[in-house]
Design a protein around this motif. Structure first.
Motif, PDB file in Angstrom:
ATOM      1  N   UNK A  26       1.080  -1.142   0.104  1.00  0.00           N
ATOM      2  CA  UNK A  26       0.111  -0.045   0.086  1.00  0.00           C
ATOM      3  C   UNK A  26       0.769   1.020   0.062  1.00  0.00           C
ATOM      4  N   UNK A  27       1.970   1.260   0.672  1.00  0.00           N
ATOM      5  CA  UNK A  27       2.595   2.736   1.312  1.00  0.00           C
ATOM      6  C   UNK A  27       3.656   3.231  -0.558  1.00  0.00           C
ATOM      7  N   UNK A  28       3.568   2.147  -1.137  1.00  0.00           N
ATOM      8  CA  UNK A  28       4.018   2.429  -3.037  1.00  0.00           C
ATOM      9  C   UNK A  28       3.671   3.437  -3.759  1.00  0.00           C
ATOM     10  N   UNK A  29       4.860   4.151  -4.540  1.00  0.00           N
ATOM     11  CA  UNK A  29       3.681   5.483  -4.744  1.00  0.00           C
ATOM     12  C   UNK A  29       2.913   5.337  -6.031  1.00  0.00           C
ATOM     13  N   UNK A  30       3.361   3.927  -6.542  1.00  0.00           N
ATOM     14  CA  UNK A  30       2.037   3.816  -7.883  1.00  0.00           C
ATOM     15  C   UNK A  30       0.872   3.365  -7.111  1.00  0.00           C
ATOM     16  N   UNK A  31       0.743   2.529  -6.743  1.00  0.00           N
ATOM     17  CA  UNK A  31      -0.490   2.608  -5.850  1.00  0.00           C
ATOM     18  C   UNK A  31      -0.947   3.949  -5.286  1.00  0.00           C
ATOM     19  N   UNK A  32      -0.531   5.066  -4.859  1.00  0.00           N
ATOM     20  CA  UNK A  32      -1.485   5.724  -4.431  1.00  0.00           C
ATOM     21  C   UNK A  32      -1.642   7.129  -6.480  1.00  0.00           C
ATOM     22  N   UNK A  33      -0.642   6.797  -7.423  1.00  0.00           N
ATOM     23  CA  UNK A  33      -0.866   6.999  -7.868  1.00  0.00           C
ATOM     24  C   UNK A  33      -2.226   6.317  -8.399  1.00  0.00           C
ATOM     25  N   UNK A  34      -2.540   5.173  -8.784  1.00  0.00           N
ATOM     26  CA  UNK A  34      -3.350   4.312  -9.601  1.00  0.00           C
ATOM     27  C   UNK A  34      -4.863   4.603  -8.146  1.00  0.00           C
ATOM     28  N   UNK A  35      -4.176   5.171  -7.057  1.00  0.00           N
ATOM     29  CA  UNK A  35      -5.300   5.597  -6.241  1.00  0.00           C
ATOM     30  C   UNK A  35      -6.701   6.336  -6.926  1.00  0.00           C
ATOM     31  N   UNK A  36      -4.988   8.313  -7.085  1.00  0.00           N
ATOM     32  CA  UNK A  36      -5.497   9.158  -7.530  1.00  0.00           C
ATOM     33  C   UNK A  36      -6.854   9.086  -8.788  1.00  0.00           C
ATOM     34  N   UNK A  37      -6.340   7.503  -9.828  1.00  0.00           N
ATOM     35  CA  UNK A  37      -6.747   8.302 -11.256  1.00  0.00           C
ATOM     36  C   UNK A  37      -8.560   7.660 -10.738  1.00  0.00           C
ATOM     37  N   UNK A  38      -8.454   6.106  -9.801  1.00  0.00           N
ATOM     38  CA  UNK A  38      -9.810   6.047  -9.852  1.00  0.00           C
ATOM     39  C   UNK A  38     -10.882   7.102  -9.150  1.00  0.00           C
ATOM     40  N   UNK A  39     -10.359   8.006  -8.158  1.00  0.00           N
ATOM     41  CA  UNK A  39     -10.475   8.718  -7.795  1.00  0.00           C
ATOM     42  C   UNK A  39     -11.037   9.858  -8.298  1.00  0.00           C
ATOM     43  N   UNK A  40     -10.544  10.451  -9.795  1.00  0.00           N
ATOM     44  CA  UNK A  40     -10.644  11.438 -10.379  1.00  0.00           C
ATOM     45  C   UNK A  40     -11.915  10.392 -11.427  1.00  0.00           C
ATOM     46  N   UNK A  41     -11.803   9.194 -11.362  1.00  0.00           N
ATOM     47  CA  UNK A  41     -12.827   8.782 -12.638  1.00  0.00           C
ATOM     48  C   UNK A  41     -14.580   8.098 -11.581  1.00  0.00           C
ATOM     49  N   UNK A  42     -14.196   8.353 -10.270  1.00  0.00           N
ATOM     50  CA  UNK A  42     -15.206   8.366  -9.727  1.00  0.00           C
ATOM     51  C   UNK A  42     -15.637   9.205  -8.943  1.00  0.00           C
ATOM     52  N   UNK A  43     -15.410  10.848  -9.121  1.00  0.00           N
ATOM     53  CA  UNK A  43     -15.492  11.849  -9.281  1.00  0.00           C
ATOM     54  C   UNK A  43     -16.894  12.414 -10.501  1.00  0.00           C
ATOM     55  N   UNK A  44     -15.792  11.994 -11.547  1.00  0.00           N
ATOM     56  CA  UNK A  44     -16.160  12.338 -12.488  1.00  0.00           C
ATOM     57  C   UNK A  44     -18.046  11.228 -12.858  1.00  0.00           C
ATOM     58  N   UNK A  45     -18.306   9.989 -12.203  1.00  0.00           N
ATOM     59  CA  UNK A  45     -19.310   9.767 -12.268  1.00  0.00           C
ATOM     60  C   UNK A  45     -20.118  10.428 -10.997  1.00  0.00           C
TER      61      UNK A  45
END
Length: 74
Positions: A26-45
């Motif tokens: 969970x602490x890997x930077x790539x996980x944070x980046x992927x989480x931010x991508x998901x957040x953007x999609x959820x906000x659009x939804x």
């Protein structure tokens, strides 16, 4: 992009996030980046659903539909 396509993208991004988190932790930077991508999609939804609830089906215009497509494509 249609609402169903957005929902499919959200589910795919969620799967990618879960798989990545299992692989690298969970602490890997790539996980944070992927989480931010998901957040953007959820906000659009959320924005999409909110704007569609504000208007009735009969008042949906082609212009409004195009605005949603443009917002989802950025």
């Amino acid at each position: 992009m249609k609402l169903q396509e957005l929902e499919d993208c959200i589910e795919e991004k969620r799967k990618e996030l879960n798989d990545l988190a299992k692989e690298v932790g969970l602490k890997d930077r790539r996980v944070l980046t992927k989480s931010m991508e998901l957040d953007r999609l959820l906000n659009l939804y959320s924005d999409w659903k909110y704007s569609y609830h504000k208007q009735s089906i009969s008042t949906t215009s082609p212009v409004r539909e195009k605005q949603h497509e443009l917002a989802l494509s950025y």
